[in-house]
Design a protein around this motif. Structure first.
Motif, mmCIF file in Angstrom:
data_model
loop_
_atom_site.group_PDB
_atom_site.id
_atom_site.type_symbol
_atom_site.label_atom_id
_atom_site.label_comp_id
_atom_site.label_asym_id
_atom_site.label_seq_id
_atom_site.Cartn_x
_atom_site.Cartn_y
_atom_site.Cartn_z
ATOM 1 N N LEU A 10 56.755 22.732 55.240
ATOM 2 C CA LEU A 10 58.043 23.217 54.723
ATOM 3 C C LEU A 10 57.983 23.444 53.220
ATOM 4 C CD1 LEU A 10 60.626 21.142 56.771
ATOM 5 C CD2 LEU A 10 60.490 23.638 56.658
ATOM 6 N N GLU A 11 57.336 22.548 52.513
ATOM 7 C CA GLU A 11 57.191 22.705 51.059
ATOM 8 C C GLU A 11 56.397 23.969 50.722
ATOM 9 O OE1 GLU A 11 55.708 19.183 49.121
ATOM 10 O OE2 GLU A 11 57.140 17.914 50.176
ATOM 11 N N LYS A 12 55.354 24.241 51.494
ATOM 12 C CA LYS A 12 54.553 25.443 51.269
ATOM 13 C C LYS A 12 55.360 26.701 51.555
ATOM 14 C CE LYS A 12 50.076 23.301 52.098
ATOM 15 N NZ LYS A 12 48.902 23.192 52.971
ATOM 16 N N ILE A 13 56.134 26.665 52.622
ATOM 17 C CA ILE A 13 56.979 27.809 52.957
ATOM 18 C C ILE A 13 57.982 28.051 51.843
ATOM 19 C CG2 ILE A 13 58.809 28.621 54.516
ATOM 20 C CD1 ILE A 13 57.226 27.298 56.807
ATOM 21 N N LEU A 14 58.596 27.005 51.346
ATOM 22 C CA LEU A 14 59.566 27.139 50.258
ATOM 23 C C LEU A 14 58.918 27.774 49.033
ATOM 24 C CD1 LEU A 14 62.355 26.667 49.085
ATOM 25 C CD2 LEU A 14 61.645 24.348 48.503
ATOM 26 N N ALA A 15 57.716 27.345 48.703
ATOM 27 C CA ALA A 15 57.005 27.917 47.557
ATOM 28 C C ALA A 15 56.744 29.414 47.775
ATOM 29 C CB ALA A 15 55.695 27.176 47.320
ATOM 30 N N GLU A 16 56.360 29.771 48.999
ATOM 31 C CA GLU A 16 56.115 31.176 49.307
ATOM 32 C C GLU A 16 57.396 31.993 49.198
ATOM 33 O OE1 GLU A 16 53.713 32.086 52.814
ATOM 34 O OE2 GLU A 16 52.905 30.051 52.724
ATOM 35 N N LYS A 21 57.286 37.516 46.962
ATOM 36 C CA LYS A 21 56.288 38.568 47.141
ATOM 37 C C LYS A 21 56.032 38.897 48.607
ATOM 38 C CE LYS A 21 53.914 37.413 42.859
ATOM 39 N NZ LYS A 21 52.643 36.994 42.248
ATOM 40 N N LYS A 22 56.881 38.460 49.484
ATOM 41 C CA LYS A 22 56.682 38.677 50.914
ATOM 42 C C LYS A 22 57.510 39.870 51.386
ATOM 43 C CE LYS A 22 54.131 35.028 51.529
ATOM 44 N NZ LYS A 22 52.727 35.142 51.814
ATOM 45 N N SER A 23 56.991 40.534 52.400
ATOM 46 C CA SER A 23 57.738 41.641 53.011
ATOM 47 C C SER A 23 58.872 41.055 53.842
ATOM 48 C CB SER A 23 56.824 42.476 53.896
ATOM 49 O OG SER A 23 56.459 41.738 55.064
ATOM 50 N N VAL A 24 59.762 41.900 54.269
ATOM 51 C CA VAL A 24 60.890 41.455 55.089
ATOM 52 C C VAL A 24 60.376 40.834 56.386
ATOM 53 C CG1 VAL A 24 62.905 42.230 56.395
ATOM 54 C CG2 VAL A 24 62.491 43.128 54.099
ATOM 55 N N ASP A 25 59.361 41.437 56.980
ATOM 56 C CA ASP A 25 58.810 40.889 58.217
ATOM 57 C C ASP A 25 58.196 39.511 57.991
ATOM 58 O OD1 ASP A 25 59.526 43.108 59.776
ATOM 59 O OD2 ASP A 25 57.691 44.165 59.209
ATOM 60 N N GLU A 26 57.474 39.357 56.894
ATOM 61 C CA GLU A 26 56.874 38.057 56.576
ATOM 62 C C GLU A 26 57.955 37.019 56.296
ATOM 63 O OE1 GLU A 26 52.655 39.118 54.452
ATOM 64 O OE2 GLU A 26 54.488 39.616 53.339
ATOM 65 N N LEU A 30 58.567 33.470 58.248
ATOM 66 C CA LEU A 30 58.591 32.203 57.514
ATOM 67 C C LEU A 30 59.892 31.448 57.761
ATOM 68 C CD1 LEU A 30 56.971 33.178 54.090
ATOM 69 C CD2 LEU A 30 56.002 31.676 55.847
ATOM 70 N N VAL A 31 60.990 32.172 57.785
ATOM 71 C CA VAL A 31 62.288 31.538 58.020
ATOM 72 C C VAL A 31 62.345 30.963 59.435
ATOM 73 C CG1 VAL A 31 64.766 31.985 58.255
ATOM 74 C CG2 VAL A 31 63.524 32.862 56.278
ATOM 75 N N LYS A 32 61.821 31.689 60.410
ATOM 76 C CA LYS A 32 61.787 31.179 61.787
ATOM 77 C C LYS A 32 60.940 29.916 61.868
ATOM 78 C CE LYS A 32 62.357 35.638 64.055
ATOM 79 N NZ LYS A 32 61.687 36.670 64.875
ATOM 80 N N GLU A 33 59.779 29.948 61.230
ATOM 81 C CA GLU A 33 58.909 28.771 61.242
ATOM 82 C C GLU A 33 59.592 27.586 60.555
ATOM 83 O OE1 GLU A 33 54.494 27.241 59.796
ATOM 84 O OE2 GLU A 33 55.094 29.296 59.334
ATOM 85 N N ALA A 34 60.229 27.850 59.428
ATOM 86 C CA ALA A 34 60.923 26.787 58.699
ATOM 87 C C ALA A 34 62.034 26.183 59.547
ATOM 88 C CB ALA A 34 61.479 27.324 57.382
ATOM 89 N N ALA A 35 62.768 27.017 60.259
ATOM 90 C CA ALA A 35 63.853 26.519 61.103
ATOM 91 C C ALA A 35 63.308 25.590 62.187
ATOM 92 C CB ALA A 35 64.609 27.685 61.730
ATOM 93 N N GLU A 36 62.194 25.953 62.791
ATOM 94 C CA GLU A 36 61.576 25.095 63.808
ATOM 95 C C GLU A 36 61.097 23.777 63.209
ATOM 96 O OE1 GLU A 36 61.344 25.401 67.188
ATOM 97 O OE2 GLU A 36 62.708 27.084 66.878
ATOM 98 N N LEU A 37 60.530 23.855 62.013
ATOM 99 C CA LEU A 37 60.053 22.637 61.357
ATOM 100 C C LEU A 37 61.204 21.715 60.989
ATOM 101 C CD1 LEU A 37 57.286 24.221 59.110
ATOM 102 C CD2 LEU A 37 56.916 22.638 61.017
ATOM 103 N N VAL A 38 62.299 22.287 60.511
ATOM 104 C CA VAL A 38 63.477 21.484 60.174
ATOM 105 C C VAL A 38 64.011 20.807 61.436
ATOM 106 C CG1 VAL A 38 65.889 21.608 59.425
ATOM 107 C CG2 VAL A 38 64.112 22.773 58.112
ATOM 108 N N LYS A 39 64.067 21.549 62.524
ATOM 109 C CA LYS A 39 64.527 20.986 63.795
ATOM 110 C C LYS A 39 63.620 19.825 64.222
ATOM 111 C CE LYS A 39 65.464 22.418 68.558
ATOM 112 N NZ LYS A 39 65.456 23.555 69.497
#
Length: 59
Positions: A10-16, A21-26, A30-39
């Motif tokens: 989660l910390e790495k995702i937040l930094a990214e 510098k990420k595209s909308v798709d990226e 990342l947001v989907k992955e973060a949501a799963e990790l938070v859950k």
């Protein structure tokens, strides 16, 4: 995966995300992955809290 690994990811995702510098798709992925990790983390904390309460009740 354990709580520590999820927290670190989660910390790495937040930094990214903060880099901007990420595209909308990226960003979407990342947001989907973060949501799963938070859950996952919330469930782990809830389970741990219940186990601690149970242990104190049995003592």
């Amino acid at each position: 995966m354990n709580y520590q690994e999820a927290s670190e990811r989660l910390e790495k995702i937040l930094a990214e995300l903060e880099e901007g510098k990420k595209s909308v798709d990226e960003l979407s992925e990342l947001v989907k992955e973060a949501a799963e990790l938070v859950k996952f983390c919330k469930n782990k904390l809830k389970t741990t809290e219940e186990e601690v309460q149970k242990a104190f009740e049995e003592a």
